[in-house]
Design an enzyme around this catalytic site. Structure first.
Site, PDB file in Angstrom:
ATOM      1  N   GLY A 118       0.706  -1.256  -0.031  1.00 45.18           N
ATOM      2  CA  GLY A 118      -0.116   0.043   0.093  1.00 45.18           C
ATOM      3  C   GLY A 118       0.897   1.239   0.069  1.00 45.18           C
ATOM      4  N   THR A 119       1.927   1.036  -0.790  1.00 45.91           N
ATOM      5  CA  THR A 119       2.892   2.583  -0.681  1.00 45.91           C
ATOM      6  C   THR A 119       2.066   3.517  -1.576  1.00 45.91           C
ATOM      7  OG1 THR A 119       4.411   1.795  -2.495  1.00 45.91           O
ATOM      8  CG2 THR A 119       4.858   1.162   0.140  1.00 45.91           C
ATOM      9  N   ASN A 149      -5.296   2.563 -13.396  1.00 43.94           N
ATOM     10  CA  ASN A 149      -4.281   1.311 -13.001  1.00 43.94           C
ATOM     11  C   ASN A 149      -2.943   2.078 -12.973  1.00 43.94           C
ATOM     12  OD1 ASN A 149      -3.272  -0.978 -12.088  1.00 43.94           O
ATOM     13  ND2 ASN A 149      -2.442  -1.345 -14.090  1.00 43.94           N
ATOM     14  N   HIS A 204       1.045   0.774 -13.346  1.00 41.86           N
ATOM     15  CA  HIS A 204       2.024  -0.135 -13.887  1.00 41.86           C
ATOM     16  C   HIS A 204       3.361   0.244 -13.617  1.00 41.86           C
ATOM     17  CE1 HIS A 204       2.879  -4.172 -15.505  1.00 41.86           C
ATOM     18  NE2 HIS A 204       3.598  -3.397 -16.321  1.00 41.86           N
TER      19      HIS A 204
HETATM   20  C1  GRF Z   1       3.422  -1.460  -7.369  1.00 44.84           C
HETATM   21  O1  GRF Z   1       4.634  -1.205  -8.044  1.00 44.84           O
HETATM   22  C2  GRF Z   1       2.528  -0.792  -8.495  1.00 44.84           C
HETATM   23  O2  GRF Z   1       2.749  -0.345  -9.759  1.00 44.84           O
HETATM   24  C3  GRF Z   1       2.106  -2.448  -8.947  1.00 44.84           C
HETATM   25  O3  GRF Z   1       1.938  -2.995  -7.708  1.00 44.84           O
HETATM   26  C4  GRF Z   1       2.654  -2.368  -6.811  1.00 44.84           C
HETATM   27  C5  GRF Z   1       2.264  -1.989  -5.531  1.00 44.84           C
HETATM   28  O4  GRF Z   1       2.852  -1.641  -4.312  1.00 44.84           O
HETATM   29  N1  GRF Z   1       0.823  -2.341  -9.684  1.00 44.84           N
HETATM   30  P1  GRF Z   1       2.353  -0.932  -3.190  1.00 44.84           P
HETATM   31  O5  GRF Z   1       1.338  -1.981  -2.569  1.00 44.84           O
HETATM   32  O6  GRF Z   1       1.478   0.250  -3.525  1.00 44.84           O
HETATM   33  O7  GRF Z   1       3.395  -0.749  -2.388  1.00 44.84           O
END
Ligand code: GRF
Length: 212
Positions: A12-13, A108, A110
């Site tokens: 969830g960063t 989204n 990515h």
């Molecule tokens: C991130 O790298 C995002 O781009 C991908 O999944 C990861 C999620 O990381 N889709 P976080 O849970 O937001 O830390």
């Protein structure tokens, strides 16, 4: 006020980056109405709780089959009725009926420059492993609208990040987050909340007067 639902699976960063941007006024005219995780142990749910944002779990594991999950998931989103659904590391495929019902209202993030290193199987560290294997000098992150395809919807924004000698997938993943994801996703939400984007012939443009 744009009512935003954030869908998460893990750390969830990116959710945190959105919360921080809202609290700092870098995102205006928006609020997070719910955080939905498919994984009840997700740290993202703790982050939501810390900021008094309602969190809930929606997992295929709790339904008899994928169809039952898809129906319940779509019904839950209709009940919440967000203006925008943000996939921030959400690892479950969005049901087709939900994509249709929320057409143009799901985005989204990515962790690569689409169309490189994206599509089926490209998630988590795999994206960065493949980028390093190929020896690319530039990677980055992409925010895009979600359509029925996998990482195929109209691109909203991209930000490049350089690879460096000695990078591991973990090091590169962190740099892509710090230099691209945590900046790009809040910016895109702010642009949508403040009506700065135009979708024309399947392509997204930023309104002219907002360009610096
Ligand atoms: C991130 O790298 C995002 O781009 C991908 O999944 C990861 C999620 O990381 N889709 P976080 O849970 O937001 O830390």
């Amino acid at each position: 006020m744009l009512r935003v639902a954030v869908l998460v699976s893990g750390g969830g960063t990116n959710l945190q980056a959105i919360i921080d941007a809202l609290e700092a006024g870098r995102i205006t005219n928006a609020e997070i109405i719910a955080v939905i995780s498919n994984n009840e142990g997700a740290k993202a749910l703790t982050r939501a709780n810390n900021h008094h944002i309602p969190g809930m779990v929606m997992s295929p594991k709790n339904f008899k089959d994928r169809e039952a999950f898809n129906e319940a998931f779509t019904a839950k989103m209709e009940e919440l009725a967000p203006d925008l659904i943000v996939l921030a590391g959400f690892l479950v495929k969005i049901p087709e009926q939900m994509v249709k019902k929320f057409s143009g209202r799901i985005i989204n993030i990515h962790p690569s420059l689409i169309p490189s290193f994206c599509g089926v199987g490209f998630y988590g560290l795999k994206v960065h492993e493949e980028a390093l294997k190929r020896g690319v000098k530039v990677t980055g992150a992409t925010v895009h609208f979600v359509n029925e395809g996998m990482d195929e919807g109209p691109i909203i924004a991209q930000k490049p990040v350089f690879t460096e000698k000695g990078d591991t997938p973990e090091i590169l993943q962190r740099r892509v987050m710090e230099q691209a994801e945590w900046i790009l996703l809040p910016q895109a939400i702010d642009d949508i909340a403040n009506d700065r984007l135009i979708l024309e012939d399947g392509h997204v443009y930023k309104k002219q007067e907002e360009l610096s």
